[in-house]
Write an enzyme that holds these catalytic residues in place. Sequence first.
Site, mmCIF file in Angstrom:
data_model
loop_
_atom_site.group_PDB
_atom_site.id
_atom_site.type_symbol
_atom_site.label_atom_id
_atom_site.label_comp_id
_atom_site.label_asym_id
_atom_site.label_seq_id
_atom_site.Cartn_x
_atom_site.Cartn_y
_atom_site.Cartn_z
ATOM 1 N N ASP A 63 24.972 -3.034 21.220
ATOM 2 C CA ASP A 63 26.216 -3.415 21.886
ATOM 3 C C ASP A 63 26.665 -4.749 21.298
ATOM 4 O O ASP A 63 25.916 -5.743 21.356
ATOM 5 C CB ASP A 63 25.971 -3.558 23.389
ATOM 6 C CG ASP A 63 27.241 -3.778 24.194
ATOM 7 O OD1 ASP A 63 28.158 -4.455 23.689
ATOM 8 O OD2 ASP A 63 27.303 -3.289 25.338
ATOM 9 N N VAL A 64 27.874 -4.804 20.760
ATOM 10 C CA VAL A 64 28.332 -6.008 20.055
ATOM 11 C C VAL A 64 28.484 -7.207 20.980
ATOM 12 O O VAL A 64 28.594 -8.344 20.505
ATOM 13 C CB VAL A 64 29.656 -5.763 19.307
ATOM 14 C CG1 VAL A 64 29.467 -4.710 18.219
ATOM 15 C CG2 VAL A 64 30.783 -5.371 20.264
ATOM 16 N N ASN A 90 34.376 -4.480 13.395
ATOM 17 C CA ASN A 90 35.372 -3.463 13.693
ATOM 18 C C ASN A 90 35.422 -3.081 15.177
ATOM 19 O O ASN A 90 36.464 -2.675 15.674
ATOM 20 C CB ASN A 90 35.092 -2.208 12.862
ATOM 21 C CG ASN A 90 35.860 -1.003 13.353
ATOM 22 O OD1 ASN A 90 37.072 -0.910 13.174
ATOM 23 N ND2 ASN A 90 35.167 -0.080 14.011
ATOM 24 N N TYR A 156 44.660 -7.228 25.224
ATOM 25 C CA TYR A 156 44.425 -6.791 23.845
ATOM 26 C C TYR A 156 45.163 -7.691 22.861
ATOM 27 O O TYR A 156 44.602 -8.137 21.851
ATOM 28 C CB TYR A 156 44.885 -5.343 23.688
ATOM 29 C CG TYR A 156 44.603 -4.748 22.325
ATOM 30 C CD1 TYR A 156 43.341 -4.268 22.013
ATOM 31 C CD2 TYR A 156 45.604 -4.654 21.364
ATOM 32 C CE1 TYR A 156 43.075 -3.710 20.768
ATOM 33 C CE2 TYR A 156 45.349 -4.103 20.125
ATOM 34 C CZ TYR A 156 44.082 -3.630 19.833
ATOM 35 O OH TYR A 156 43.836 -3.085 18.589
ATOM 36 N N LYS A 160 43.415 -10.071 19.972
ATOM 37 C CA LYS A 160 43.653 -9.813 18.551
ATOM 38 C C LYS A 160 44.304 -11.016 17.865
ATOM 39 O O LYS A 160 44.076 -11.255 16.676
ATOM 40 C CB LYS A 160 44.494 -8.548 18.375
ATOM 41 C CG LYS A 160 43.727 -7.270 18.699
ATOM 42 C CD LYS A 160 42.468 -7.128 17.858
ATOM 43 C CE LYS A 160 41.732 -5.831 18.121
ATOM 44 N NZ LYS A 160 40.536 -5.651 17.266
ATOM 45 N N THR A 191 42.749 7.661 15.873
ATOM 46 C CA THR A 191 41.394 7.363 16.319
ATOM 47 C C THR A 191 41.230 7.823 17.762
ATOM 48 O O THR A 191 42.218 8.082 18.460
ATOM 49 C CB THR A 191 41.118 5.853 16.242
ATOM 50 O OG1 THR A 191 41.980 5.188 17.178
ATOM 51 C CG2 THR A 191 41.355 5.309 14.838
#
Length: 257
Positions: A63-64, A90, A156, A160, A191
């Site tokens: 898990d990042v 990513n 989001y 970003k 995706t």
Amino acid sequence: MPRFEDRTAVVTGATKGLGRDTALLMAAEGGRVVGVGRDAADGESLERAARDLPGEVVFLAGDVRDERCHERAVALCRDRFGRLDAYVNNAGILGPEGPLHETGLEAWEEVNAVNMRGTFLGCRAAVRAMRGVGGGAIVNIGSILSISADPFLTSYTATKHGVLGLTRAIAVDYATDGIRCNCVLPGDMETPMIVEYFAASDDPEATRAEMEGAYPIKRIARPEEVARAVLFLASAEASYVTGAELLVDGGLCAKAY
């Protein structure tokens, strides 16, 4: 000569979408990749898909949001392949859609934990591994929302923008260590994230048509098209490119209306 021959990389979020296509493209171009993801079954699928390619992909479950995940990824890459040449951050999530005043703190923190904390931890692990050994390449995956905004995607969009700022800071701070850091800014891609977005709308077909119609090229990207940009920035071909943002958006951000 394959463009990534004998080079090594870690790719997070490697079992789906852009991450999967990036890992497989690197292996197709002769690279050796540690692909990080949370789902073991998807990880096995990724390894099977790479089996007949010139390079190699090995899956690591993690898990990042956990700093140990990134430390383990670097250690595995070094132990298995001898060194770390590139690190691709990513993994990311879209998070809730809605106005800021209705955004809960828990939802805000979840998006930040994956998109910002996860990218920060990956960058830090990569820098620690690359300093003093000749450097390497870090590629962060931002978004067109790293330089613009979309209604009701506050969390989001903010994260970003943060990914792009982090990219620039690392590029400036570690250039003399031979570490390059760049950011790919994709538009919408085919995706699982975008498929889920369409499915959650009242009319998925109309939502897709509206989105695709906004692009000058009149379609959204295939993940492999964006993966080629990631491969370039991770490769020696981009040896003089650092601190850059590379738009891969079908012309969307070039359009005024």
